[in-house]
Design an enzyme around this catalytic site. Sequence first.
Site, PDB file in Angstrom:
ATOM      1  N   ASP A   9       0.424 -13.612  -5.358  1.00 47.69           N
ATOM      2  CA  ASP A   9       0.906 -12.359  -4.799  1.00 47.69           C
ATOM      3  C   ASP A   9       1.435 -12.710  -3.402  1.00 47.69           C
ATOM      4  O   ASP A   9       1.040 -13.732  -2.837  1.00 47.69           O
ATOM      5  CB  ASP A   9      -0.266 -11.380  -4.737  1.00 47.69           C
ATOM      6  CG  ASP A   9       0.081 -10.095  -4.034  1.00 47.69           C
ATOM      7  OD1 ASP A   9       1.201  -9.586  -4.254  1.00 47.69           O
ATOM      8  OD2 ASP A   9      -0.777  -9.591  -3.271  1.00 47.69           O
ATOM      9  N   ASP A  11       2.301 -10.198  -0.272  1.00 48.71           N
ATOM     10  CA  ASP A  11       1.696  -9.458   0.847  1.00 48.71           C
ATOM     11  C   ASP A  11       0.174  -9.403   0.716  1.00 48.71           C
ATOM     12  O   ASP A  11      -0.357  -8.947  -0.291  1.00 48.71           O
ATOM     13  CB  ASP A  11       2.282  -8.046   0.910  1.00 48.71           C
ATOM     14  CG  ASP A  11       3.796  -8.075   1.099  1.00 48.71           C
ATOM     15  OD1 ASP A  11       4.251  -8.646   2.099  1.00 48.71           O
ATOM     16  OD2 ASP A  11       4.509  -7.550   0.225  1.00 48.71           O
TER      17      ASP A  11
HETATM   18 MG   LIG Z   1      -0.856  -7.881  -2.139  1.00 51.08          MG
END
Ligand SMILES: [Mg+2]
Length: 181
Positions: A9, A11
């Site tokens: 992932d 962020d």
């Molecule tokens: Mg995230």
Amino acid sequence: MRPKALLLDRDGVINLDKSYVYKVEDFEFSEGIFESLLRFQQAGFLLIIVTNQAGIGRGYYTEIDFWALTAWMVRQFKNHGIHIDKVYYCPYHPVHGIGAYKREASCRKPNPGMILQAIEEFQLDPASSVIIGDHESDIEAGMRAGIGTTILLSDSEARAASAASFTVRHVSEAVELYFGN
Ligand SMILES: [Mg+2]
């Protein structure tokens, strides 16, 4: 032998989640991220980013903004000897998307679309692959795609309820857990 990948992932994993980050000046790499990814790369993992980017669909920034930031991010990794094999992103939002961006999308985590696409494109072995995310939706997407090891990055109560293989507070802890040192 089919290759394995570390699916990441963005962020909250690669960079601090300041919500809807799209400018270089707001992009702050997480502590220990370069050392951690280098370790996985040296162990033969492809490095693939899978990121929901509903900020595009919401009209907060454009796909061009996203790609400009992505190109910069990939260069920073390259400067640290890290090759990012691919970045997949999902710009849609089922409720808040504008125009064509407003729709249910198989790519939007917790749906596994981006991960399934990566498996297909790189002929990955899902069972020996790993996903790291900071939300349960990352874990769910990984599980639905058959990813063998799911790692949740969290220091909240979400840790206890997670279906992840491991929950850790820092990405460097994931390295320690996975490689055992
Ligand atoms: Mg995230």
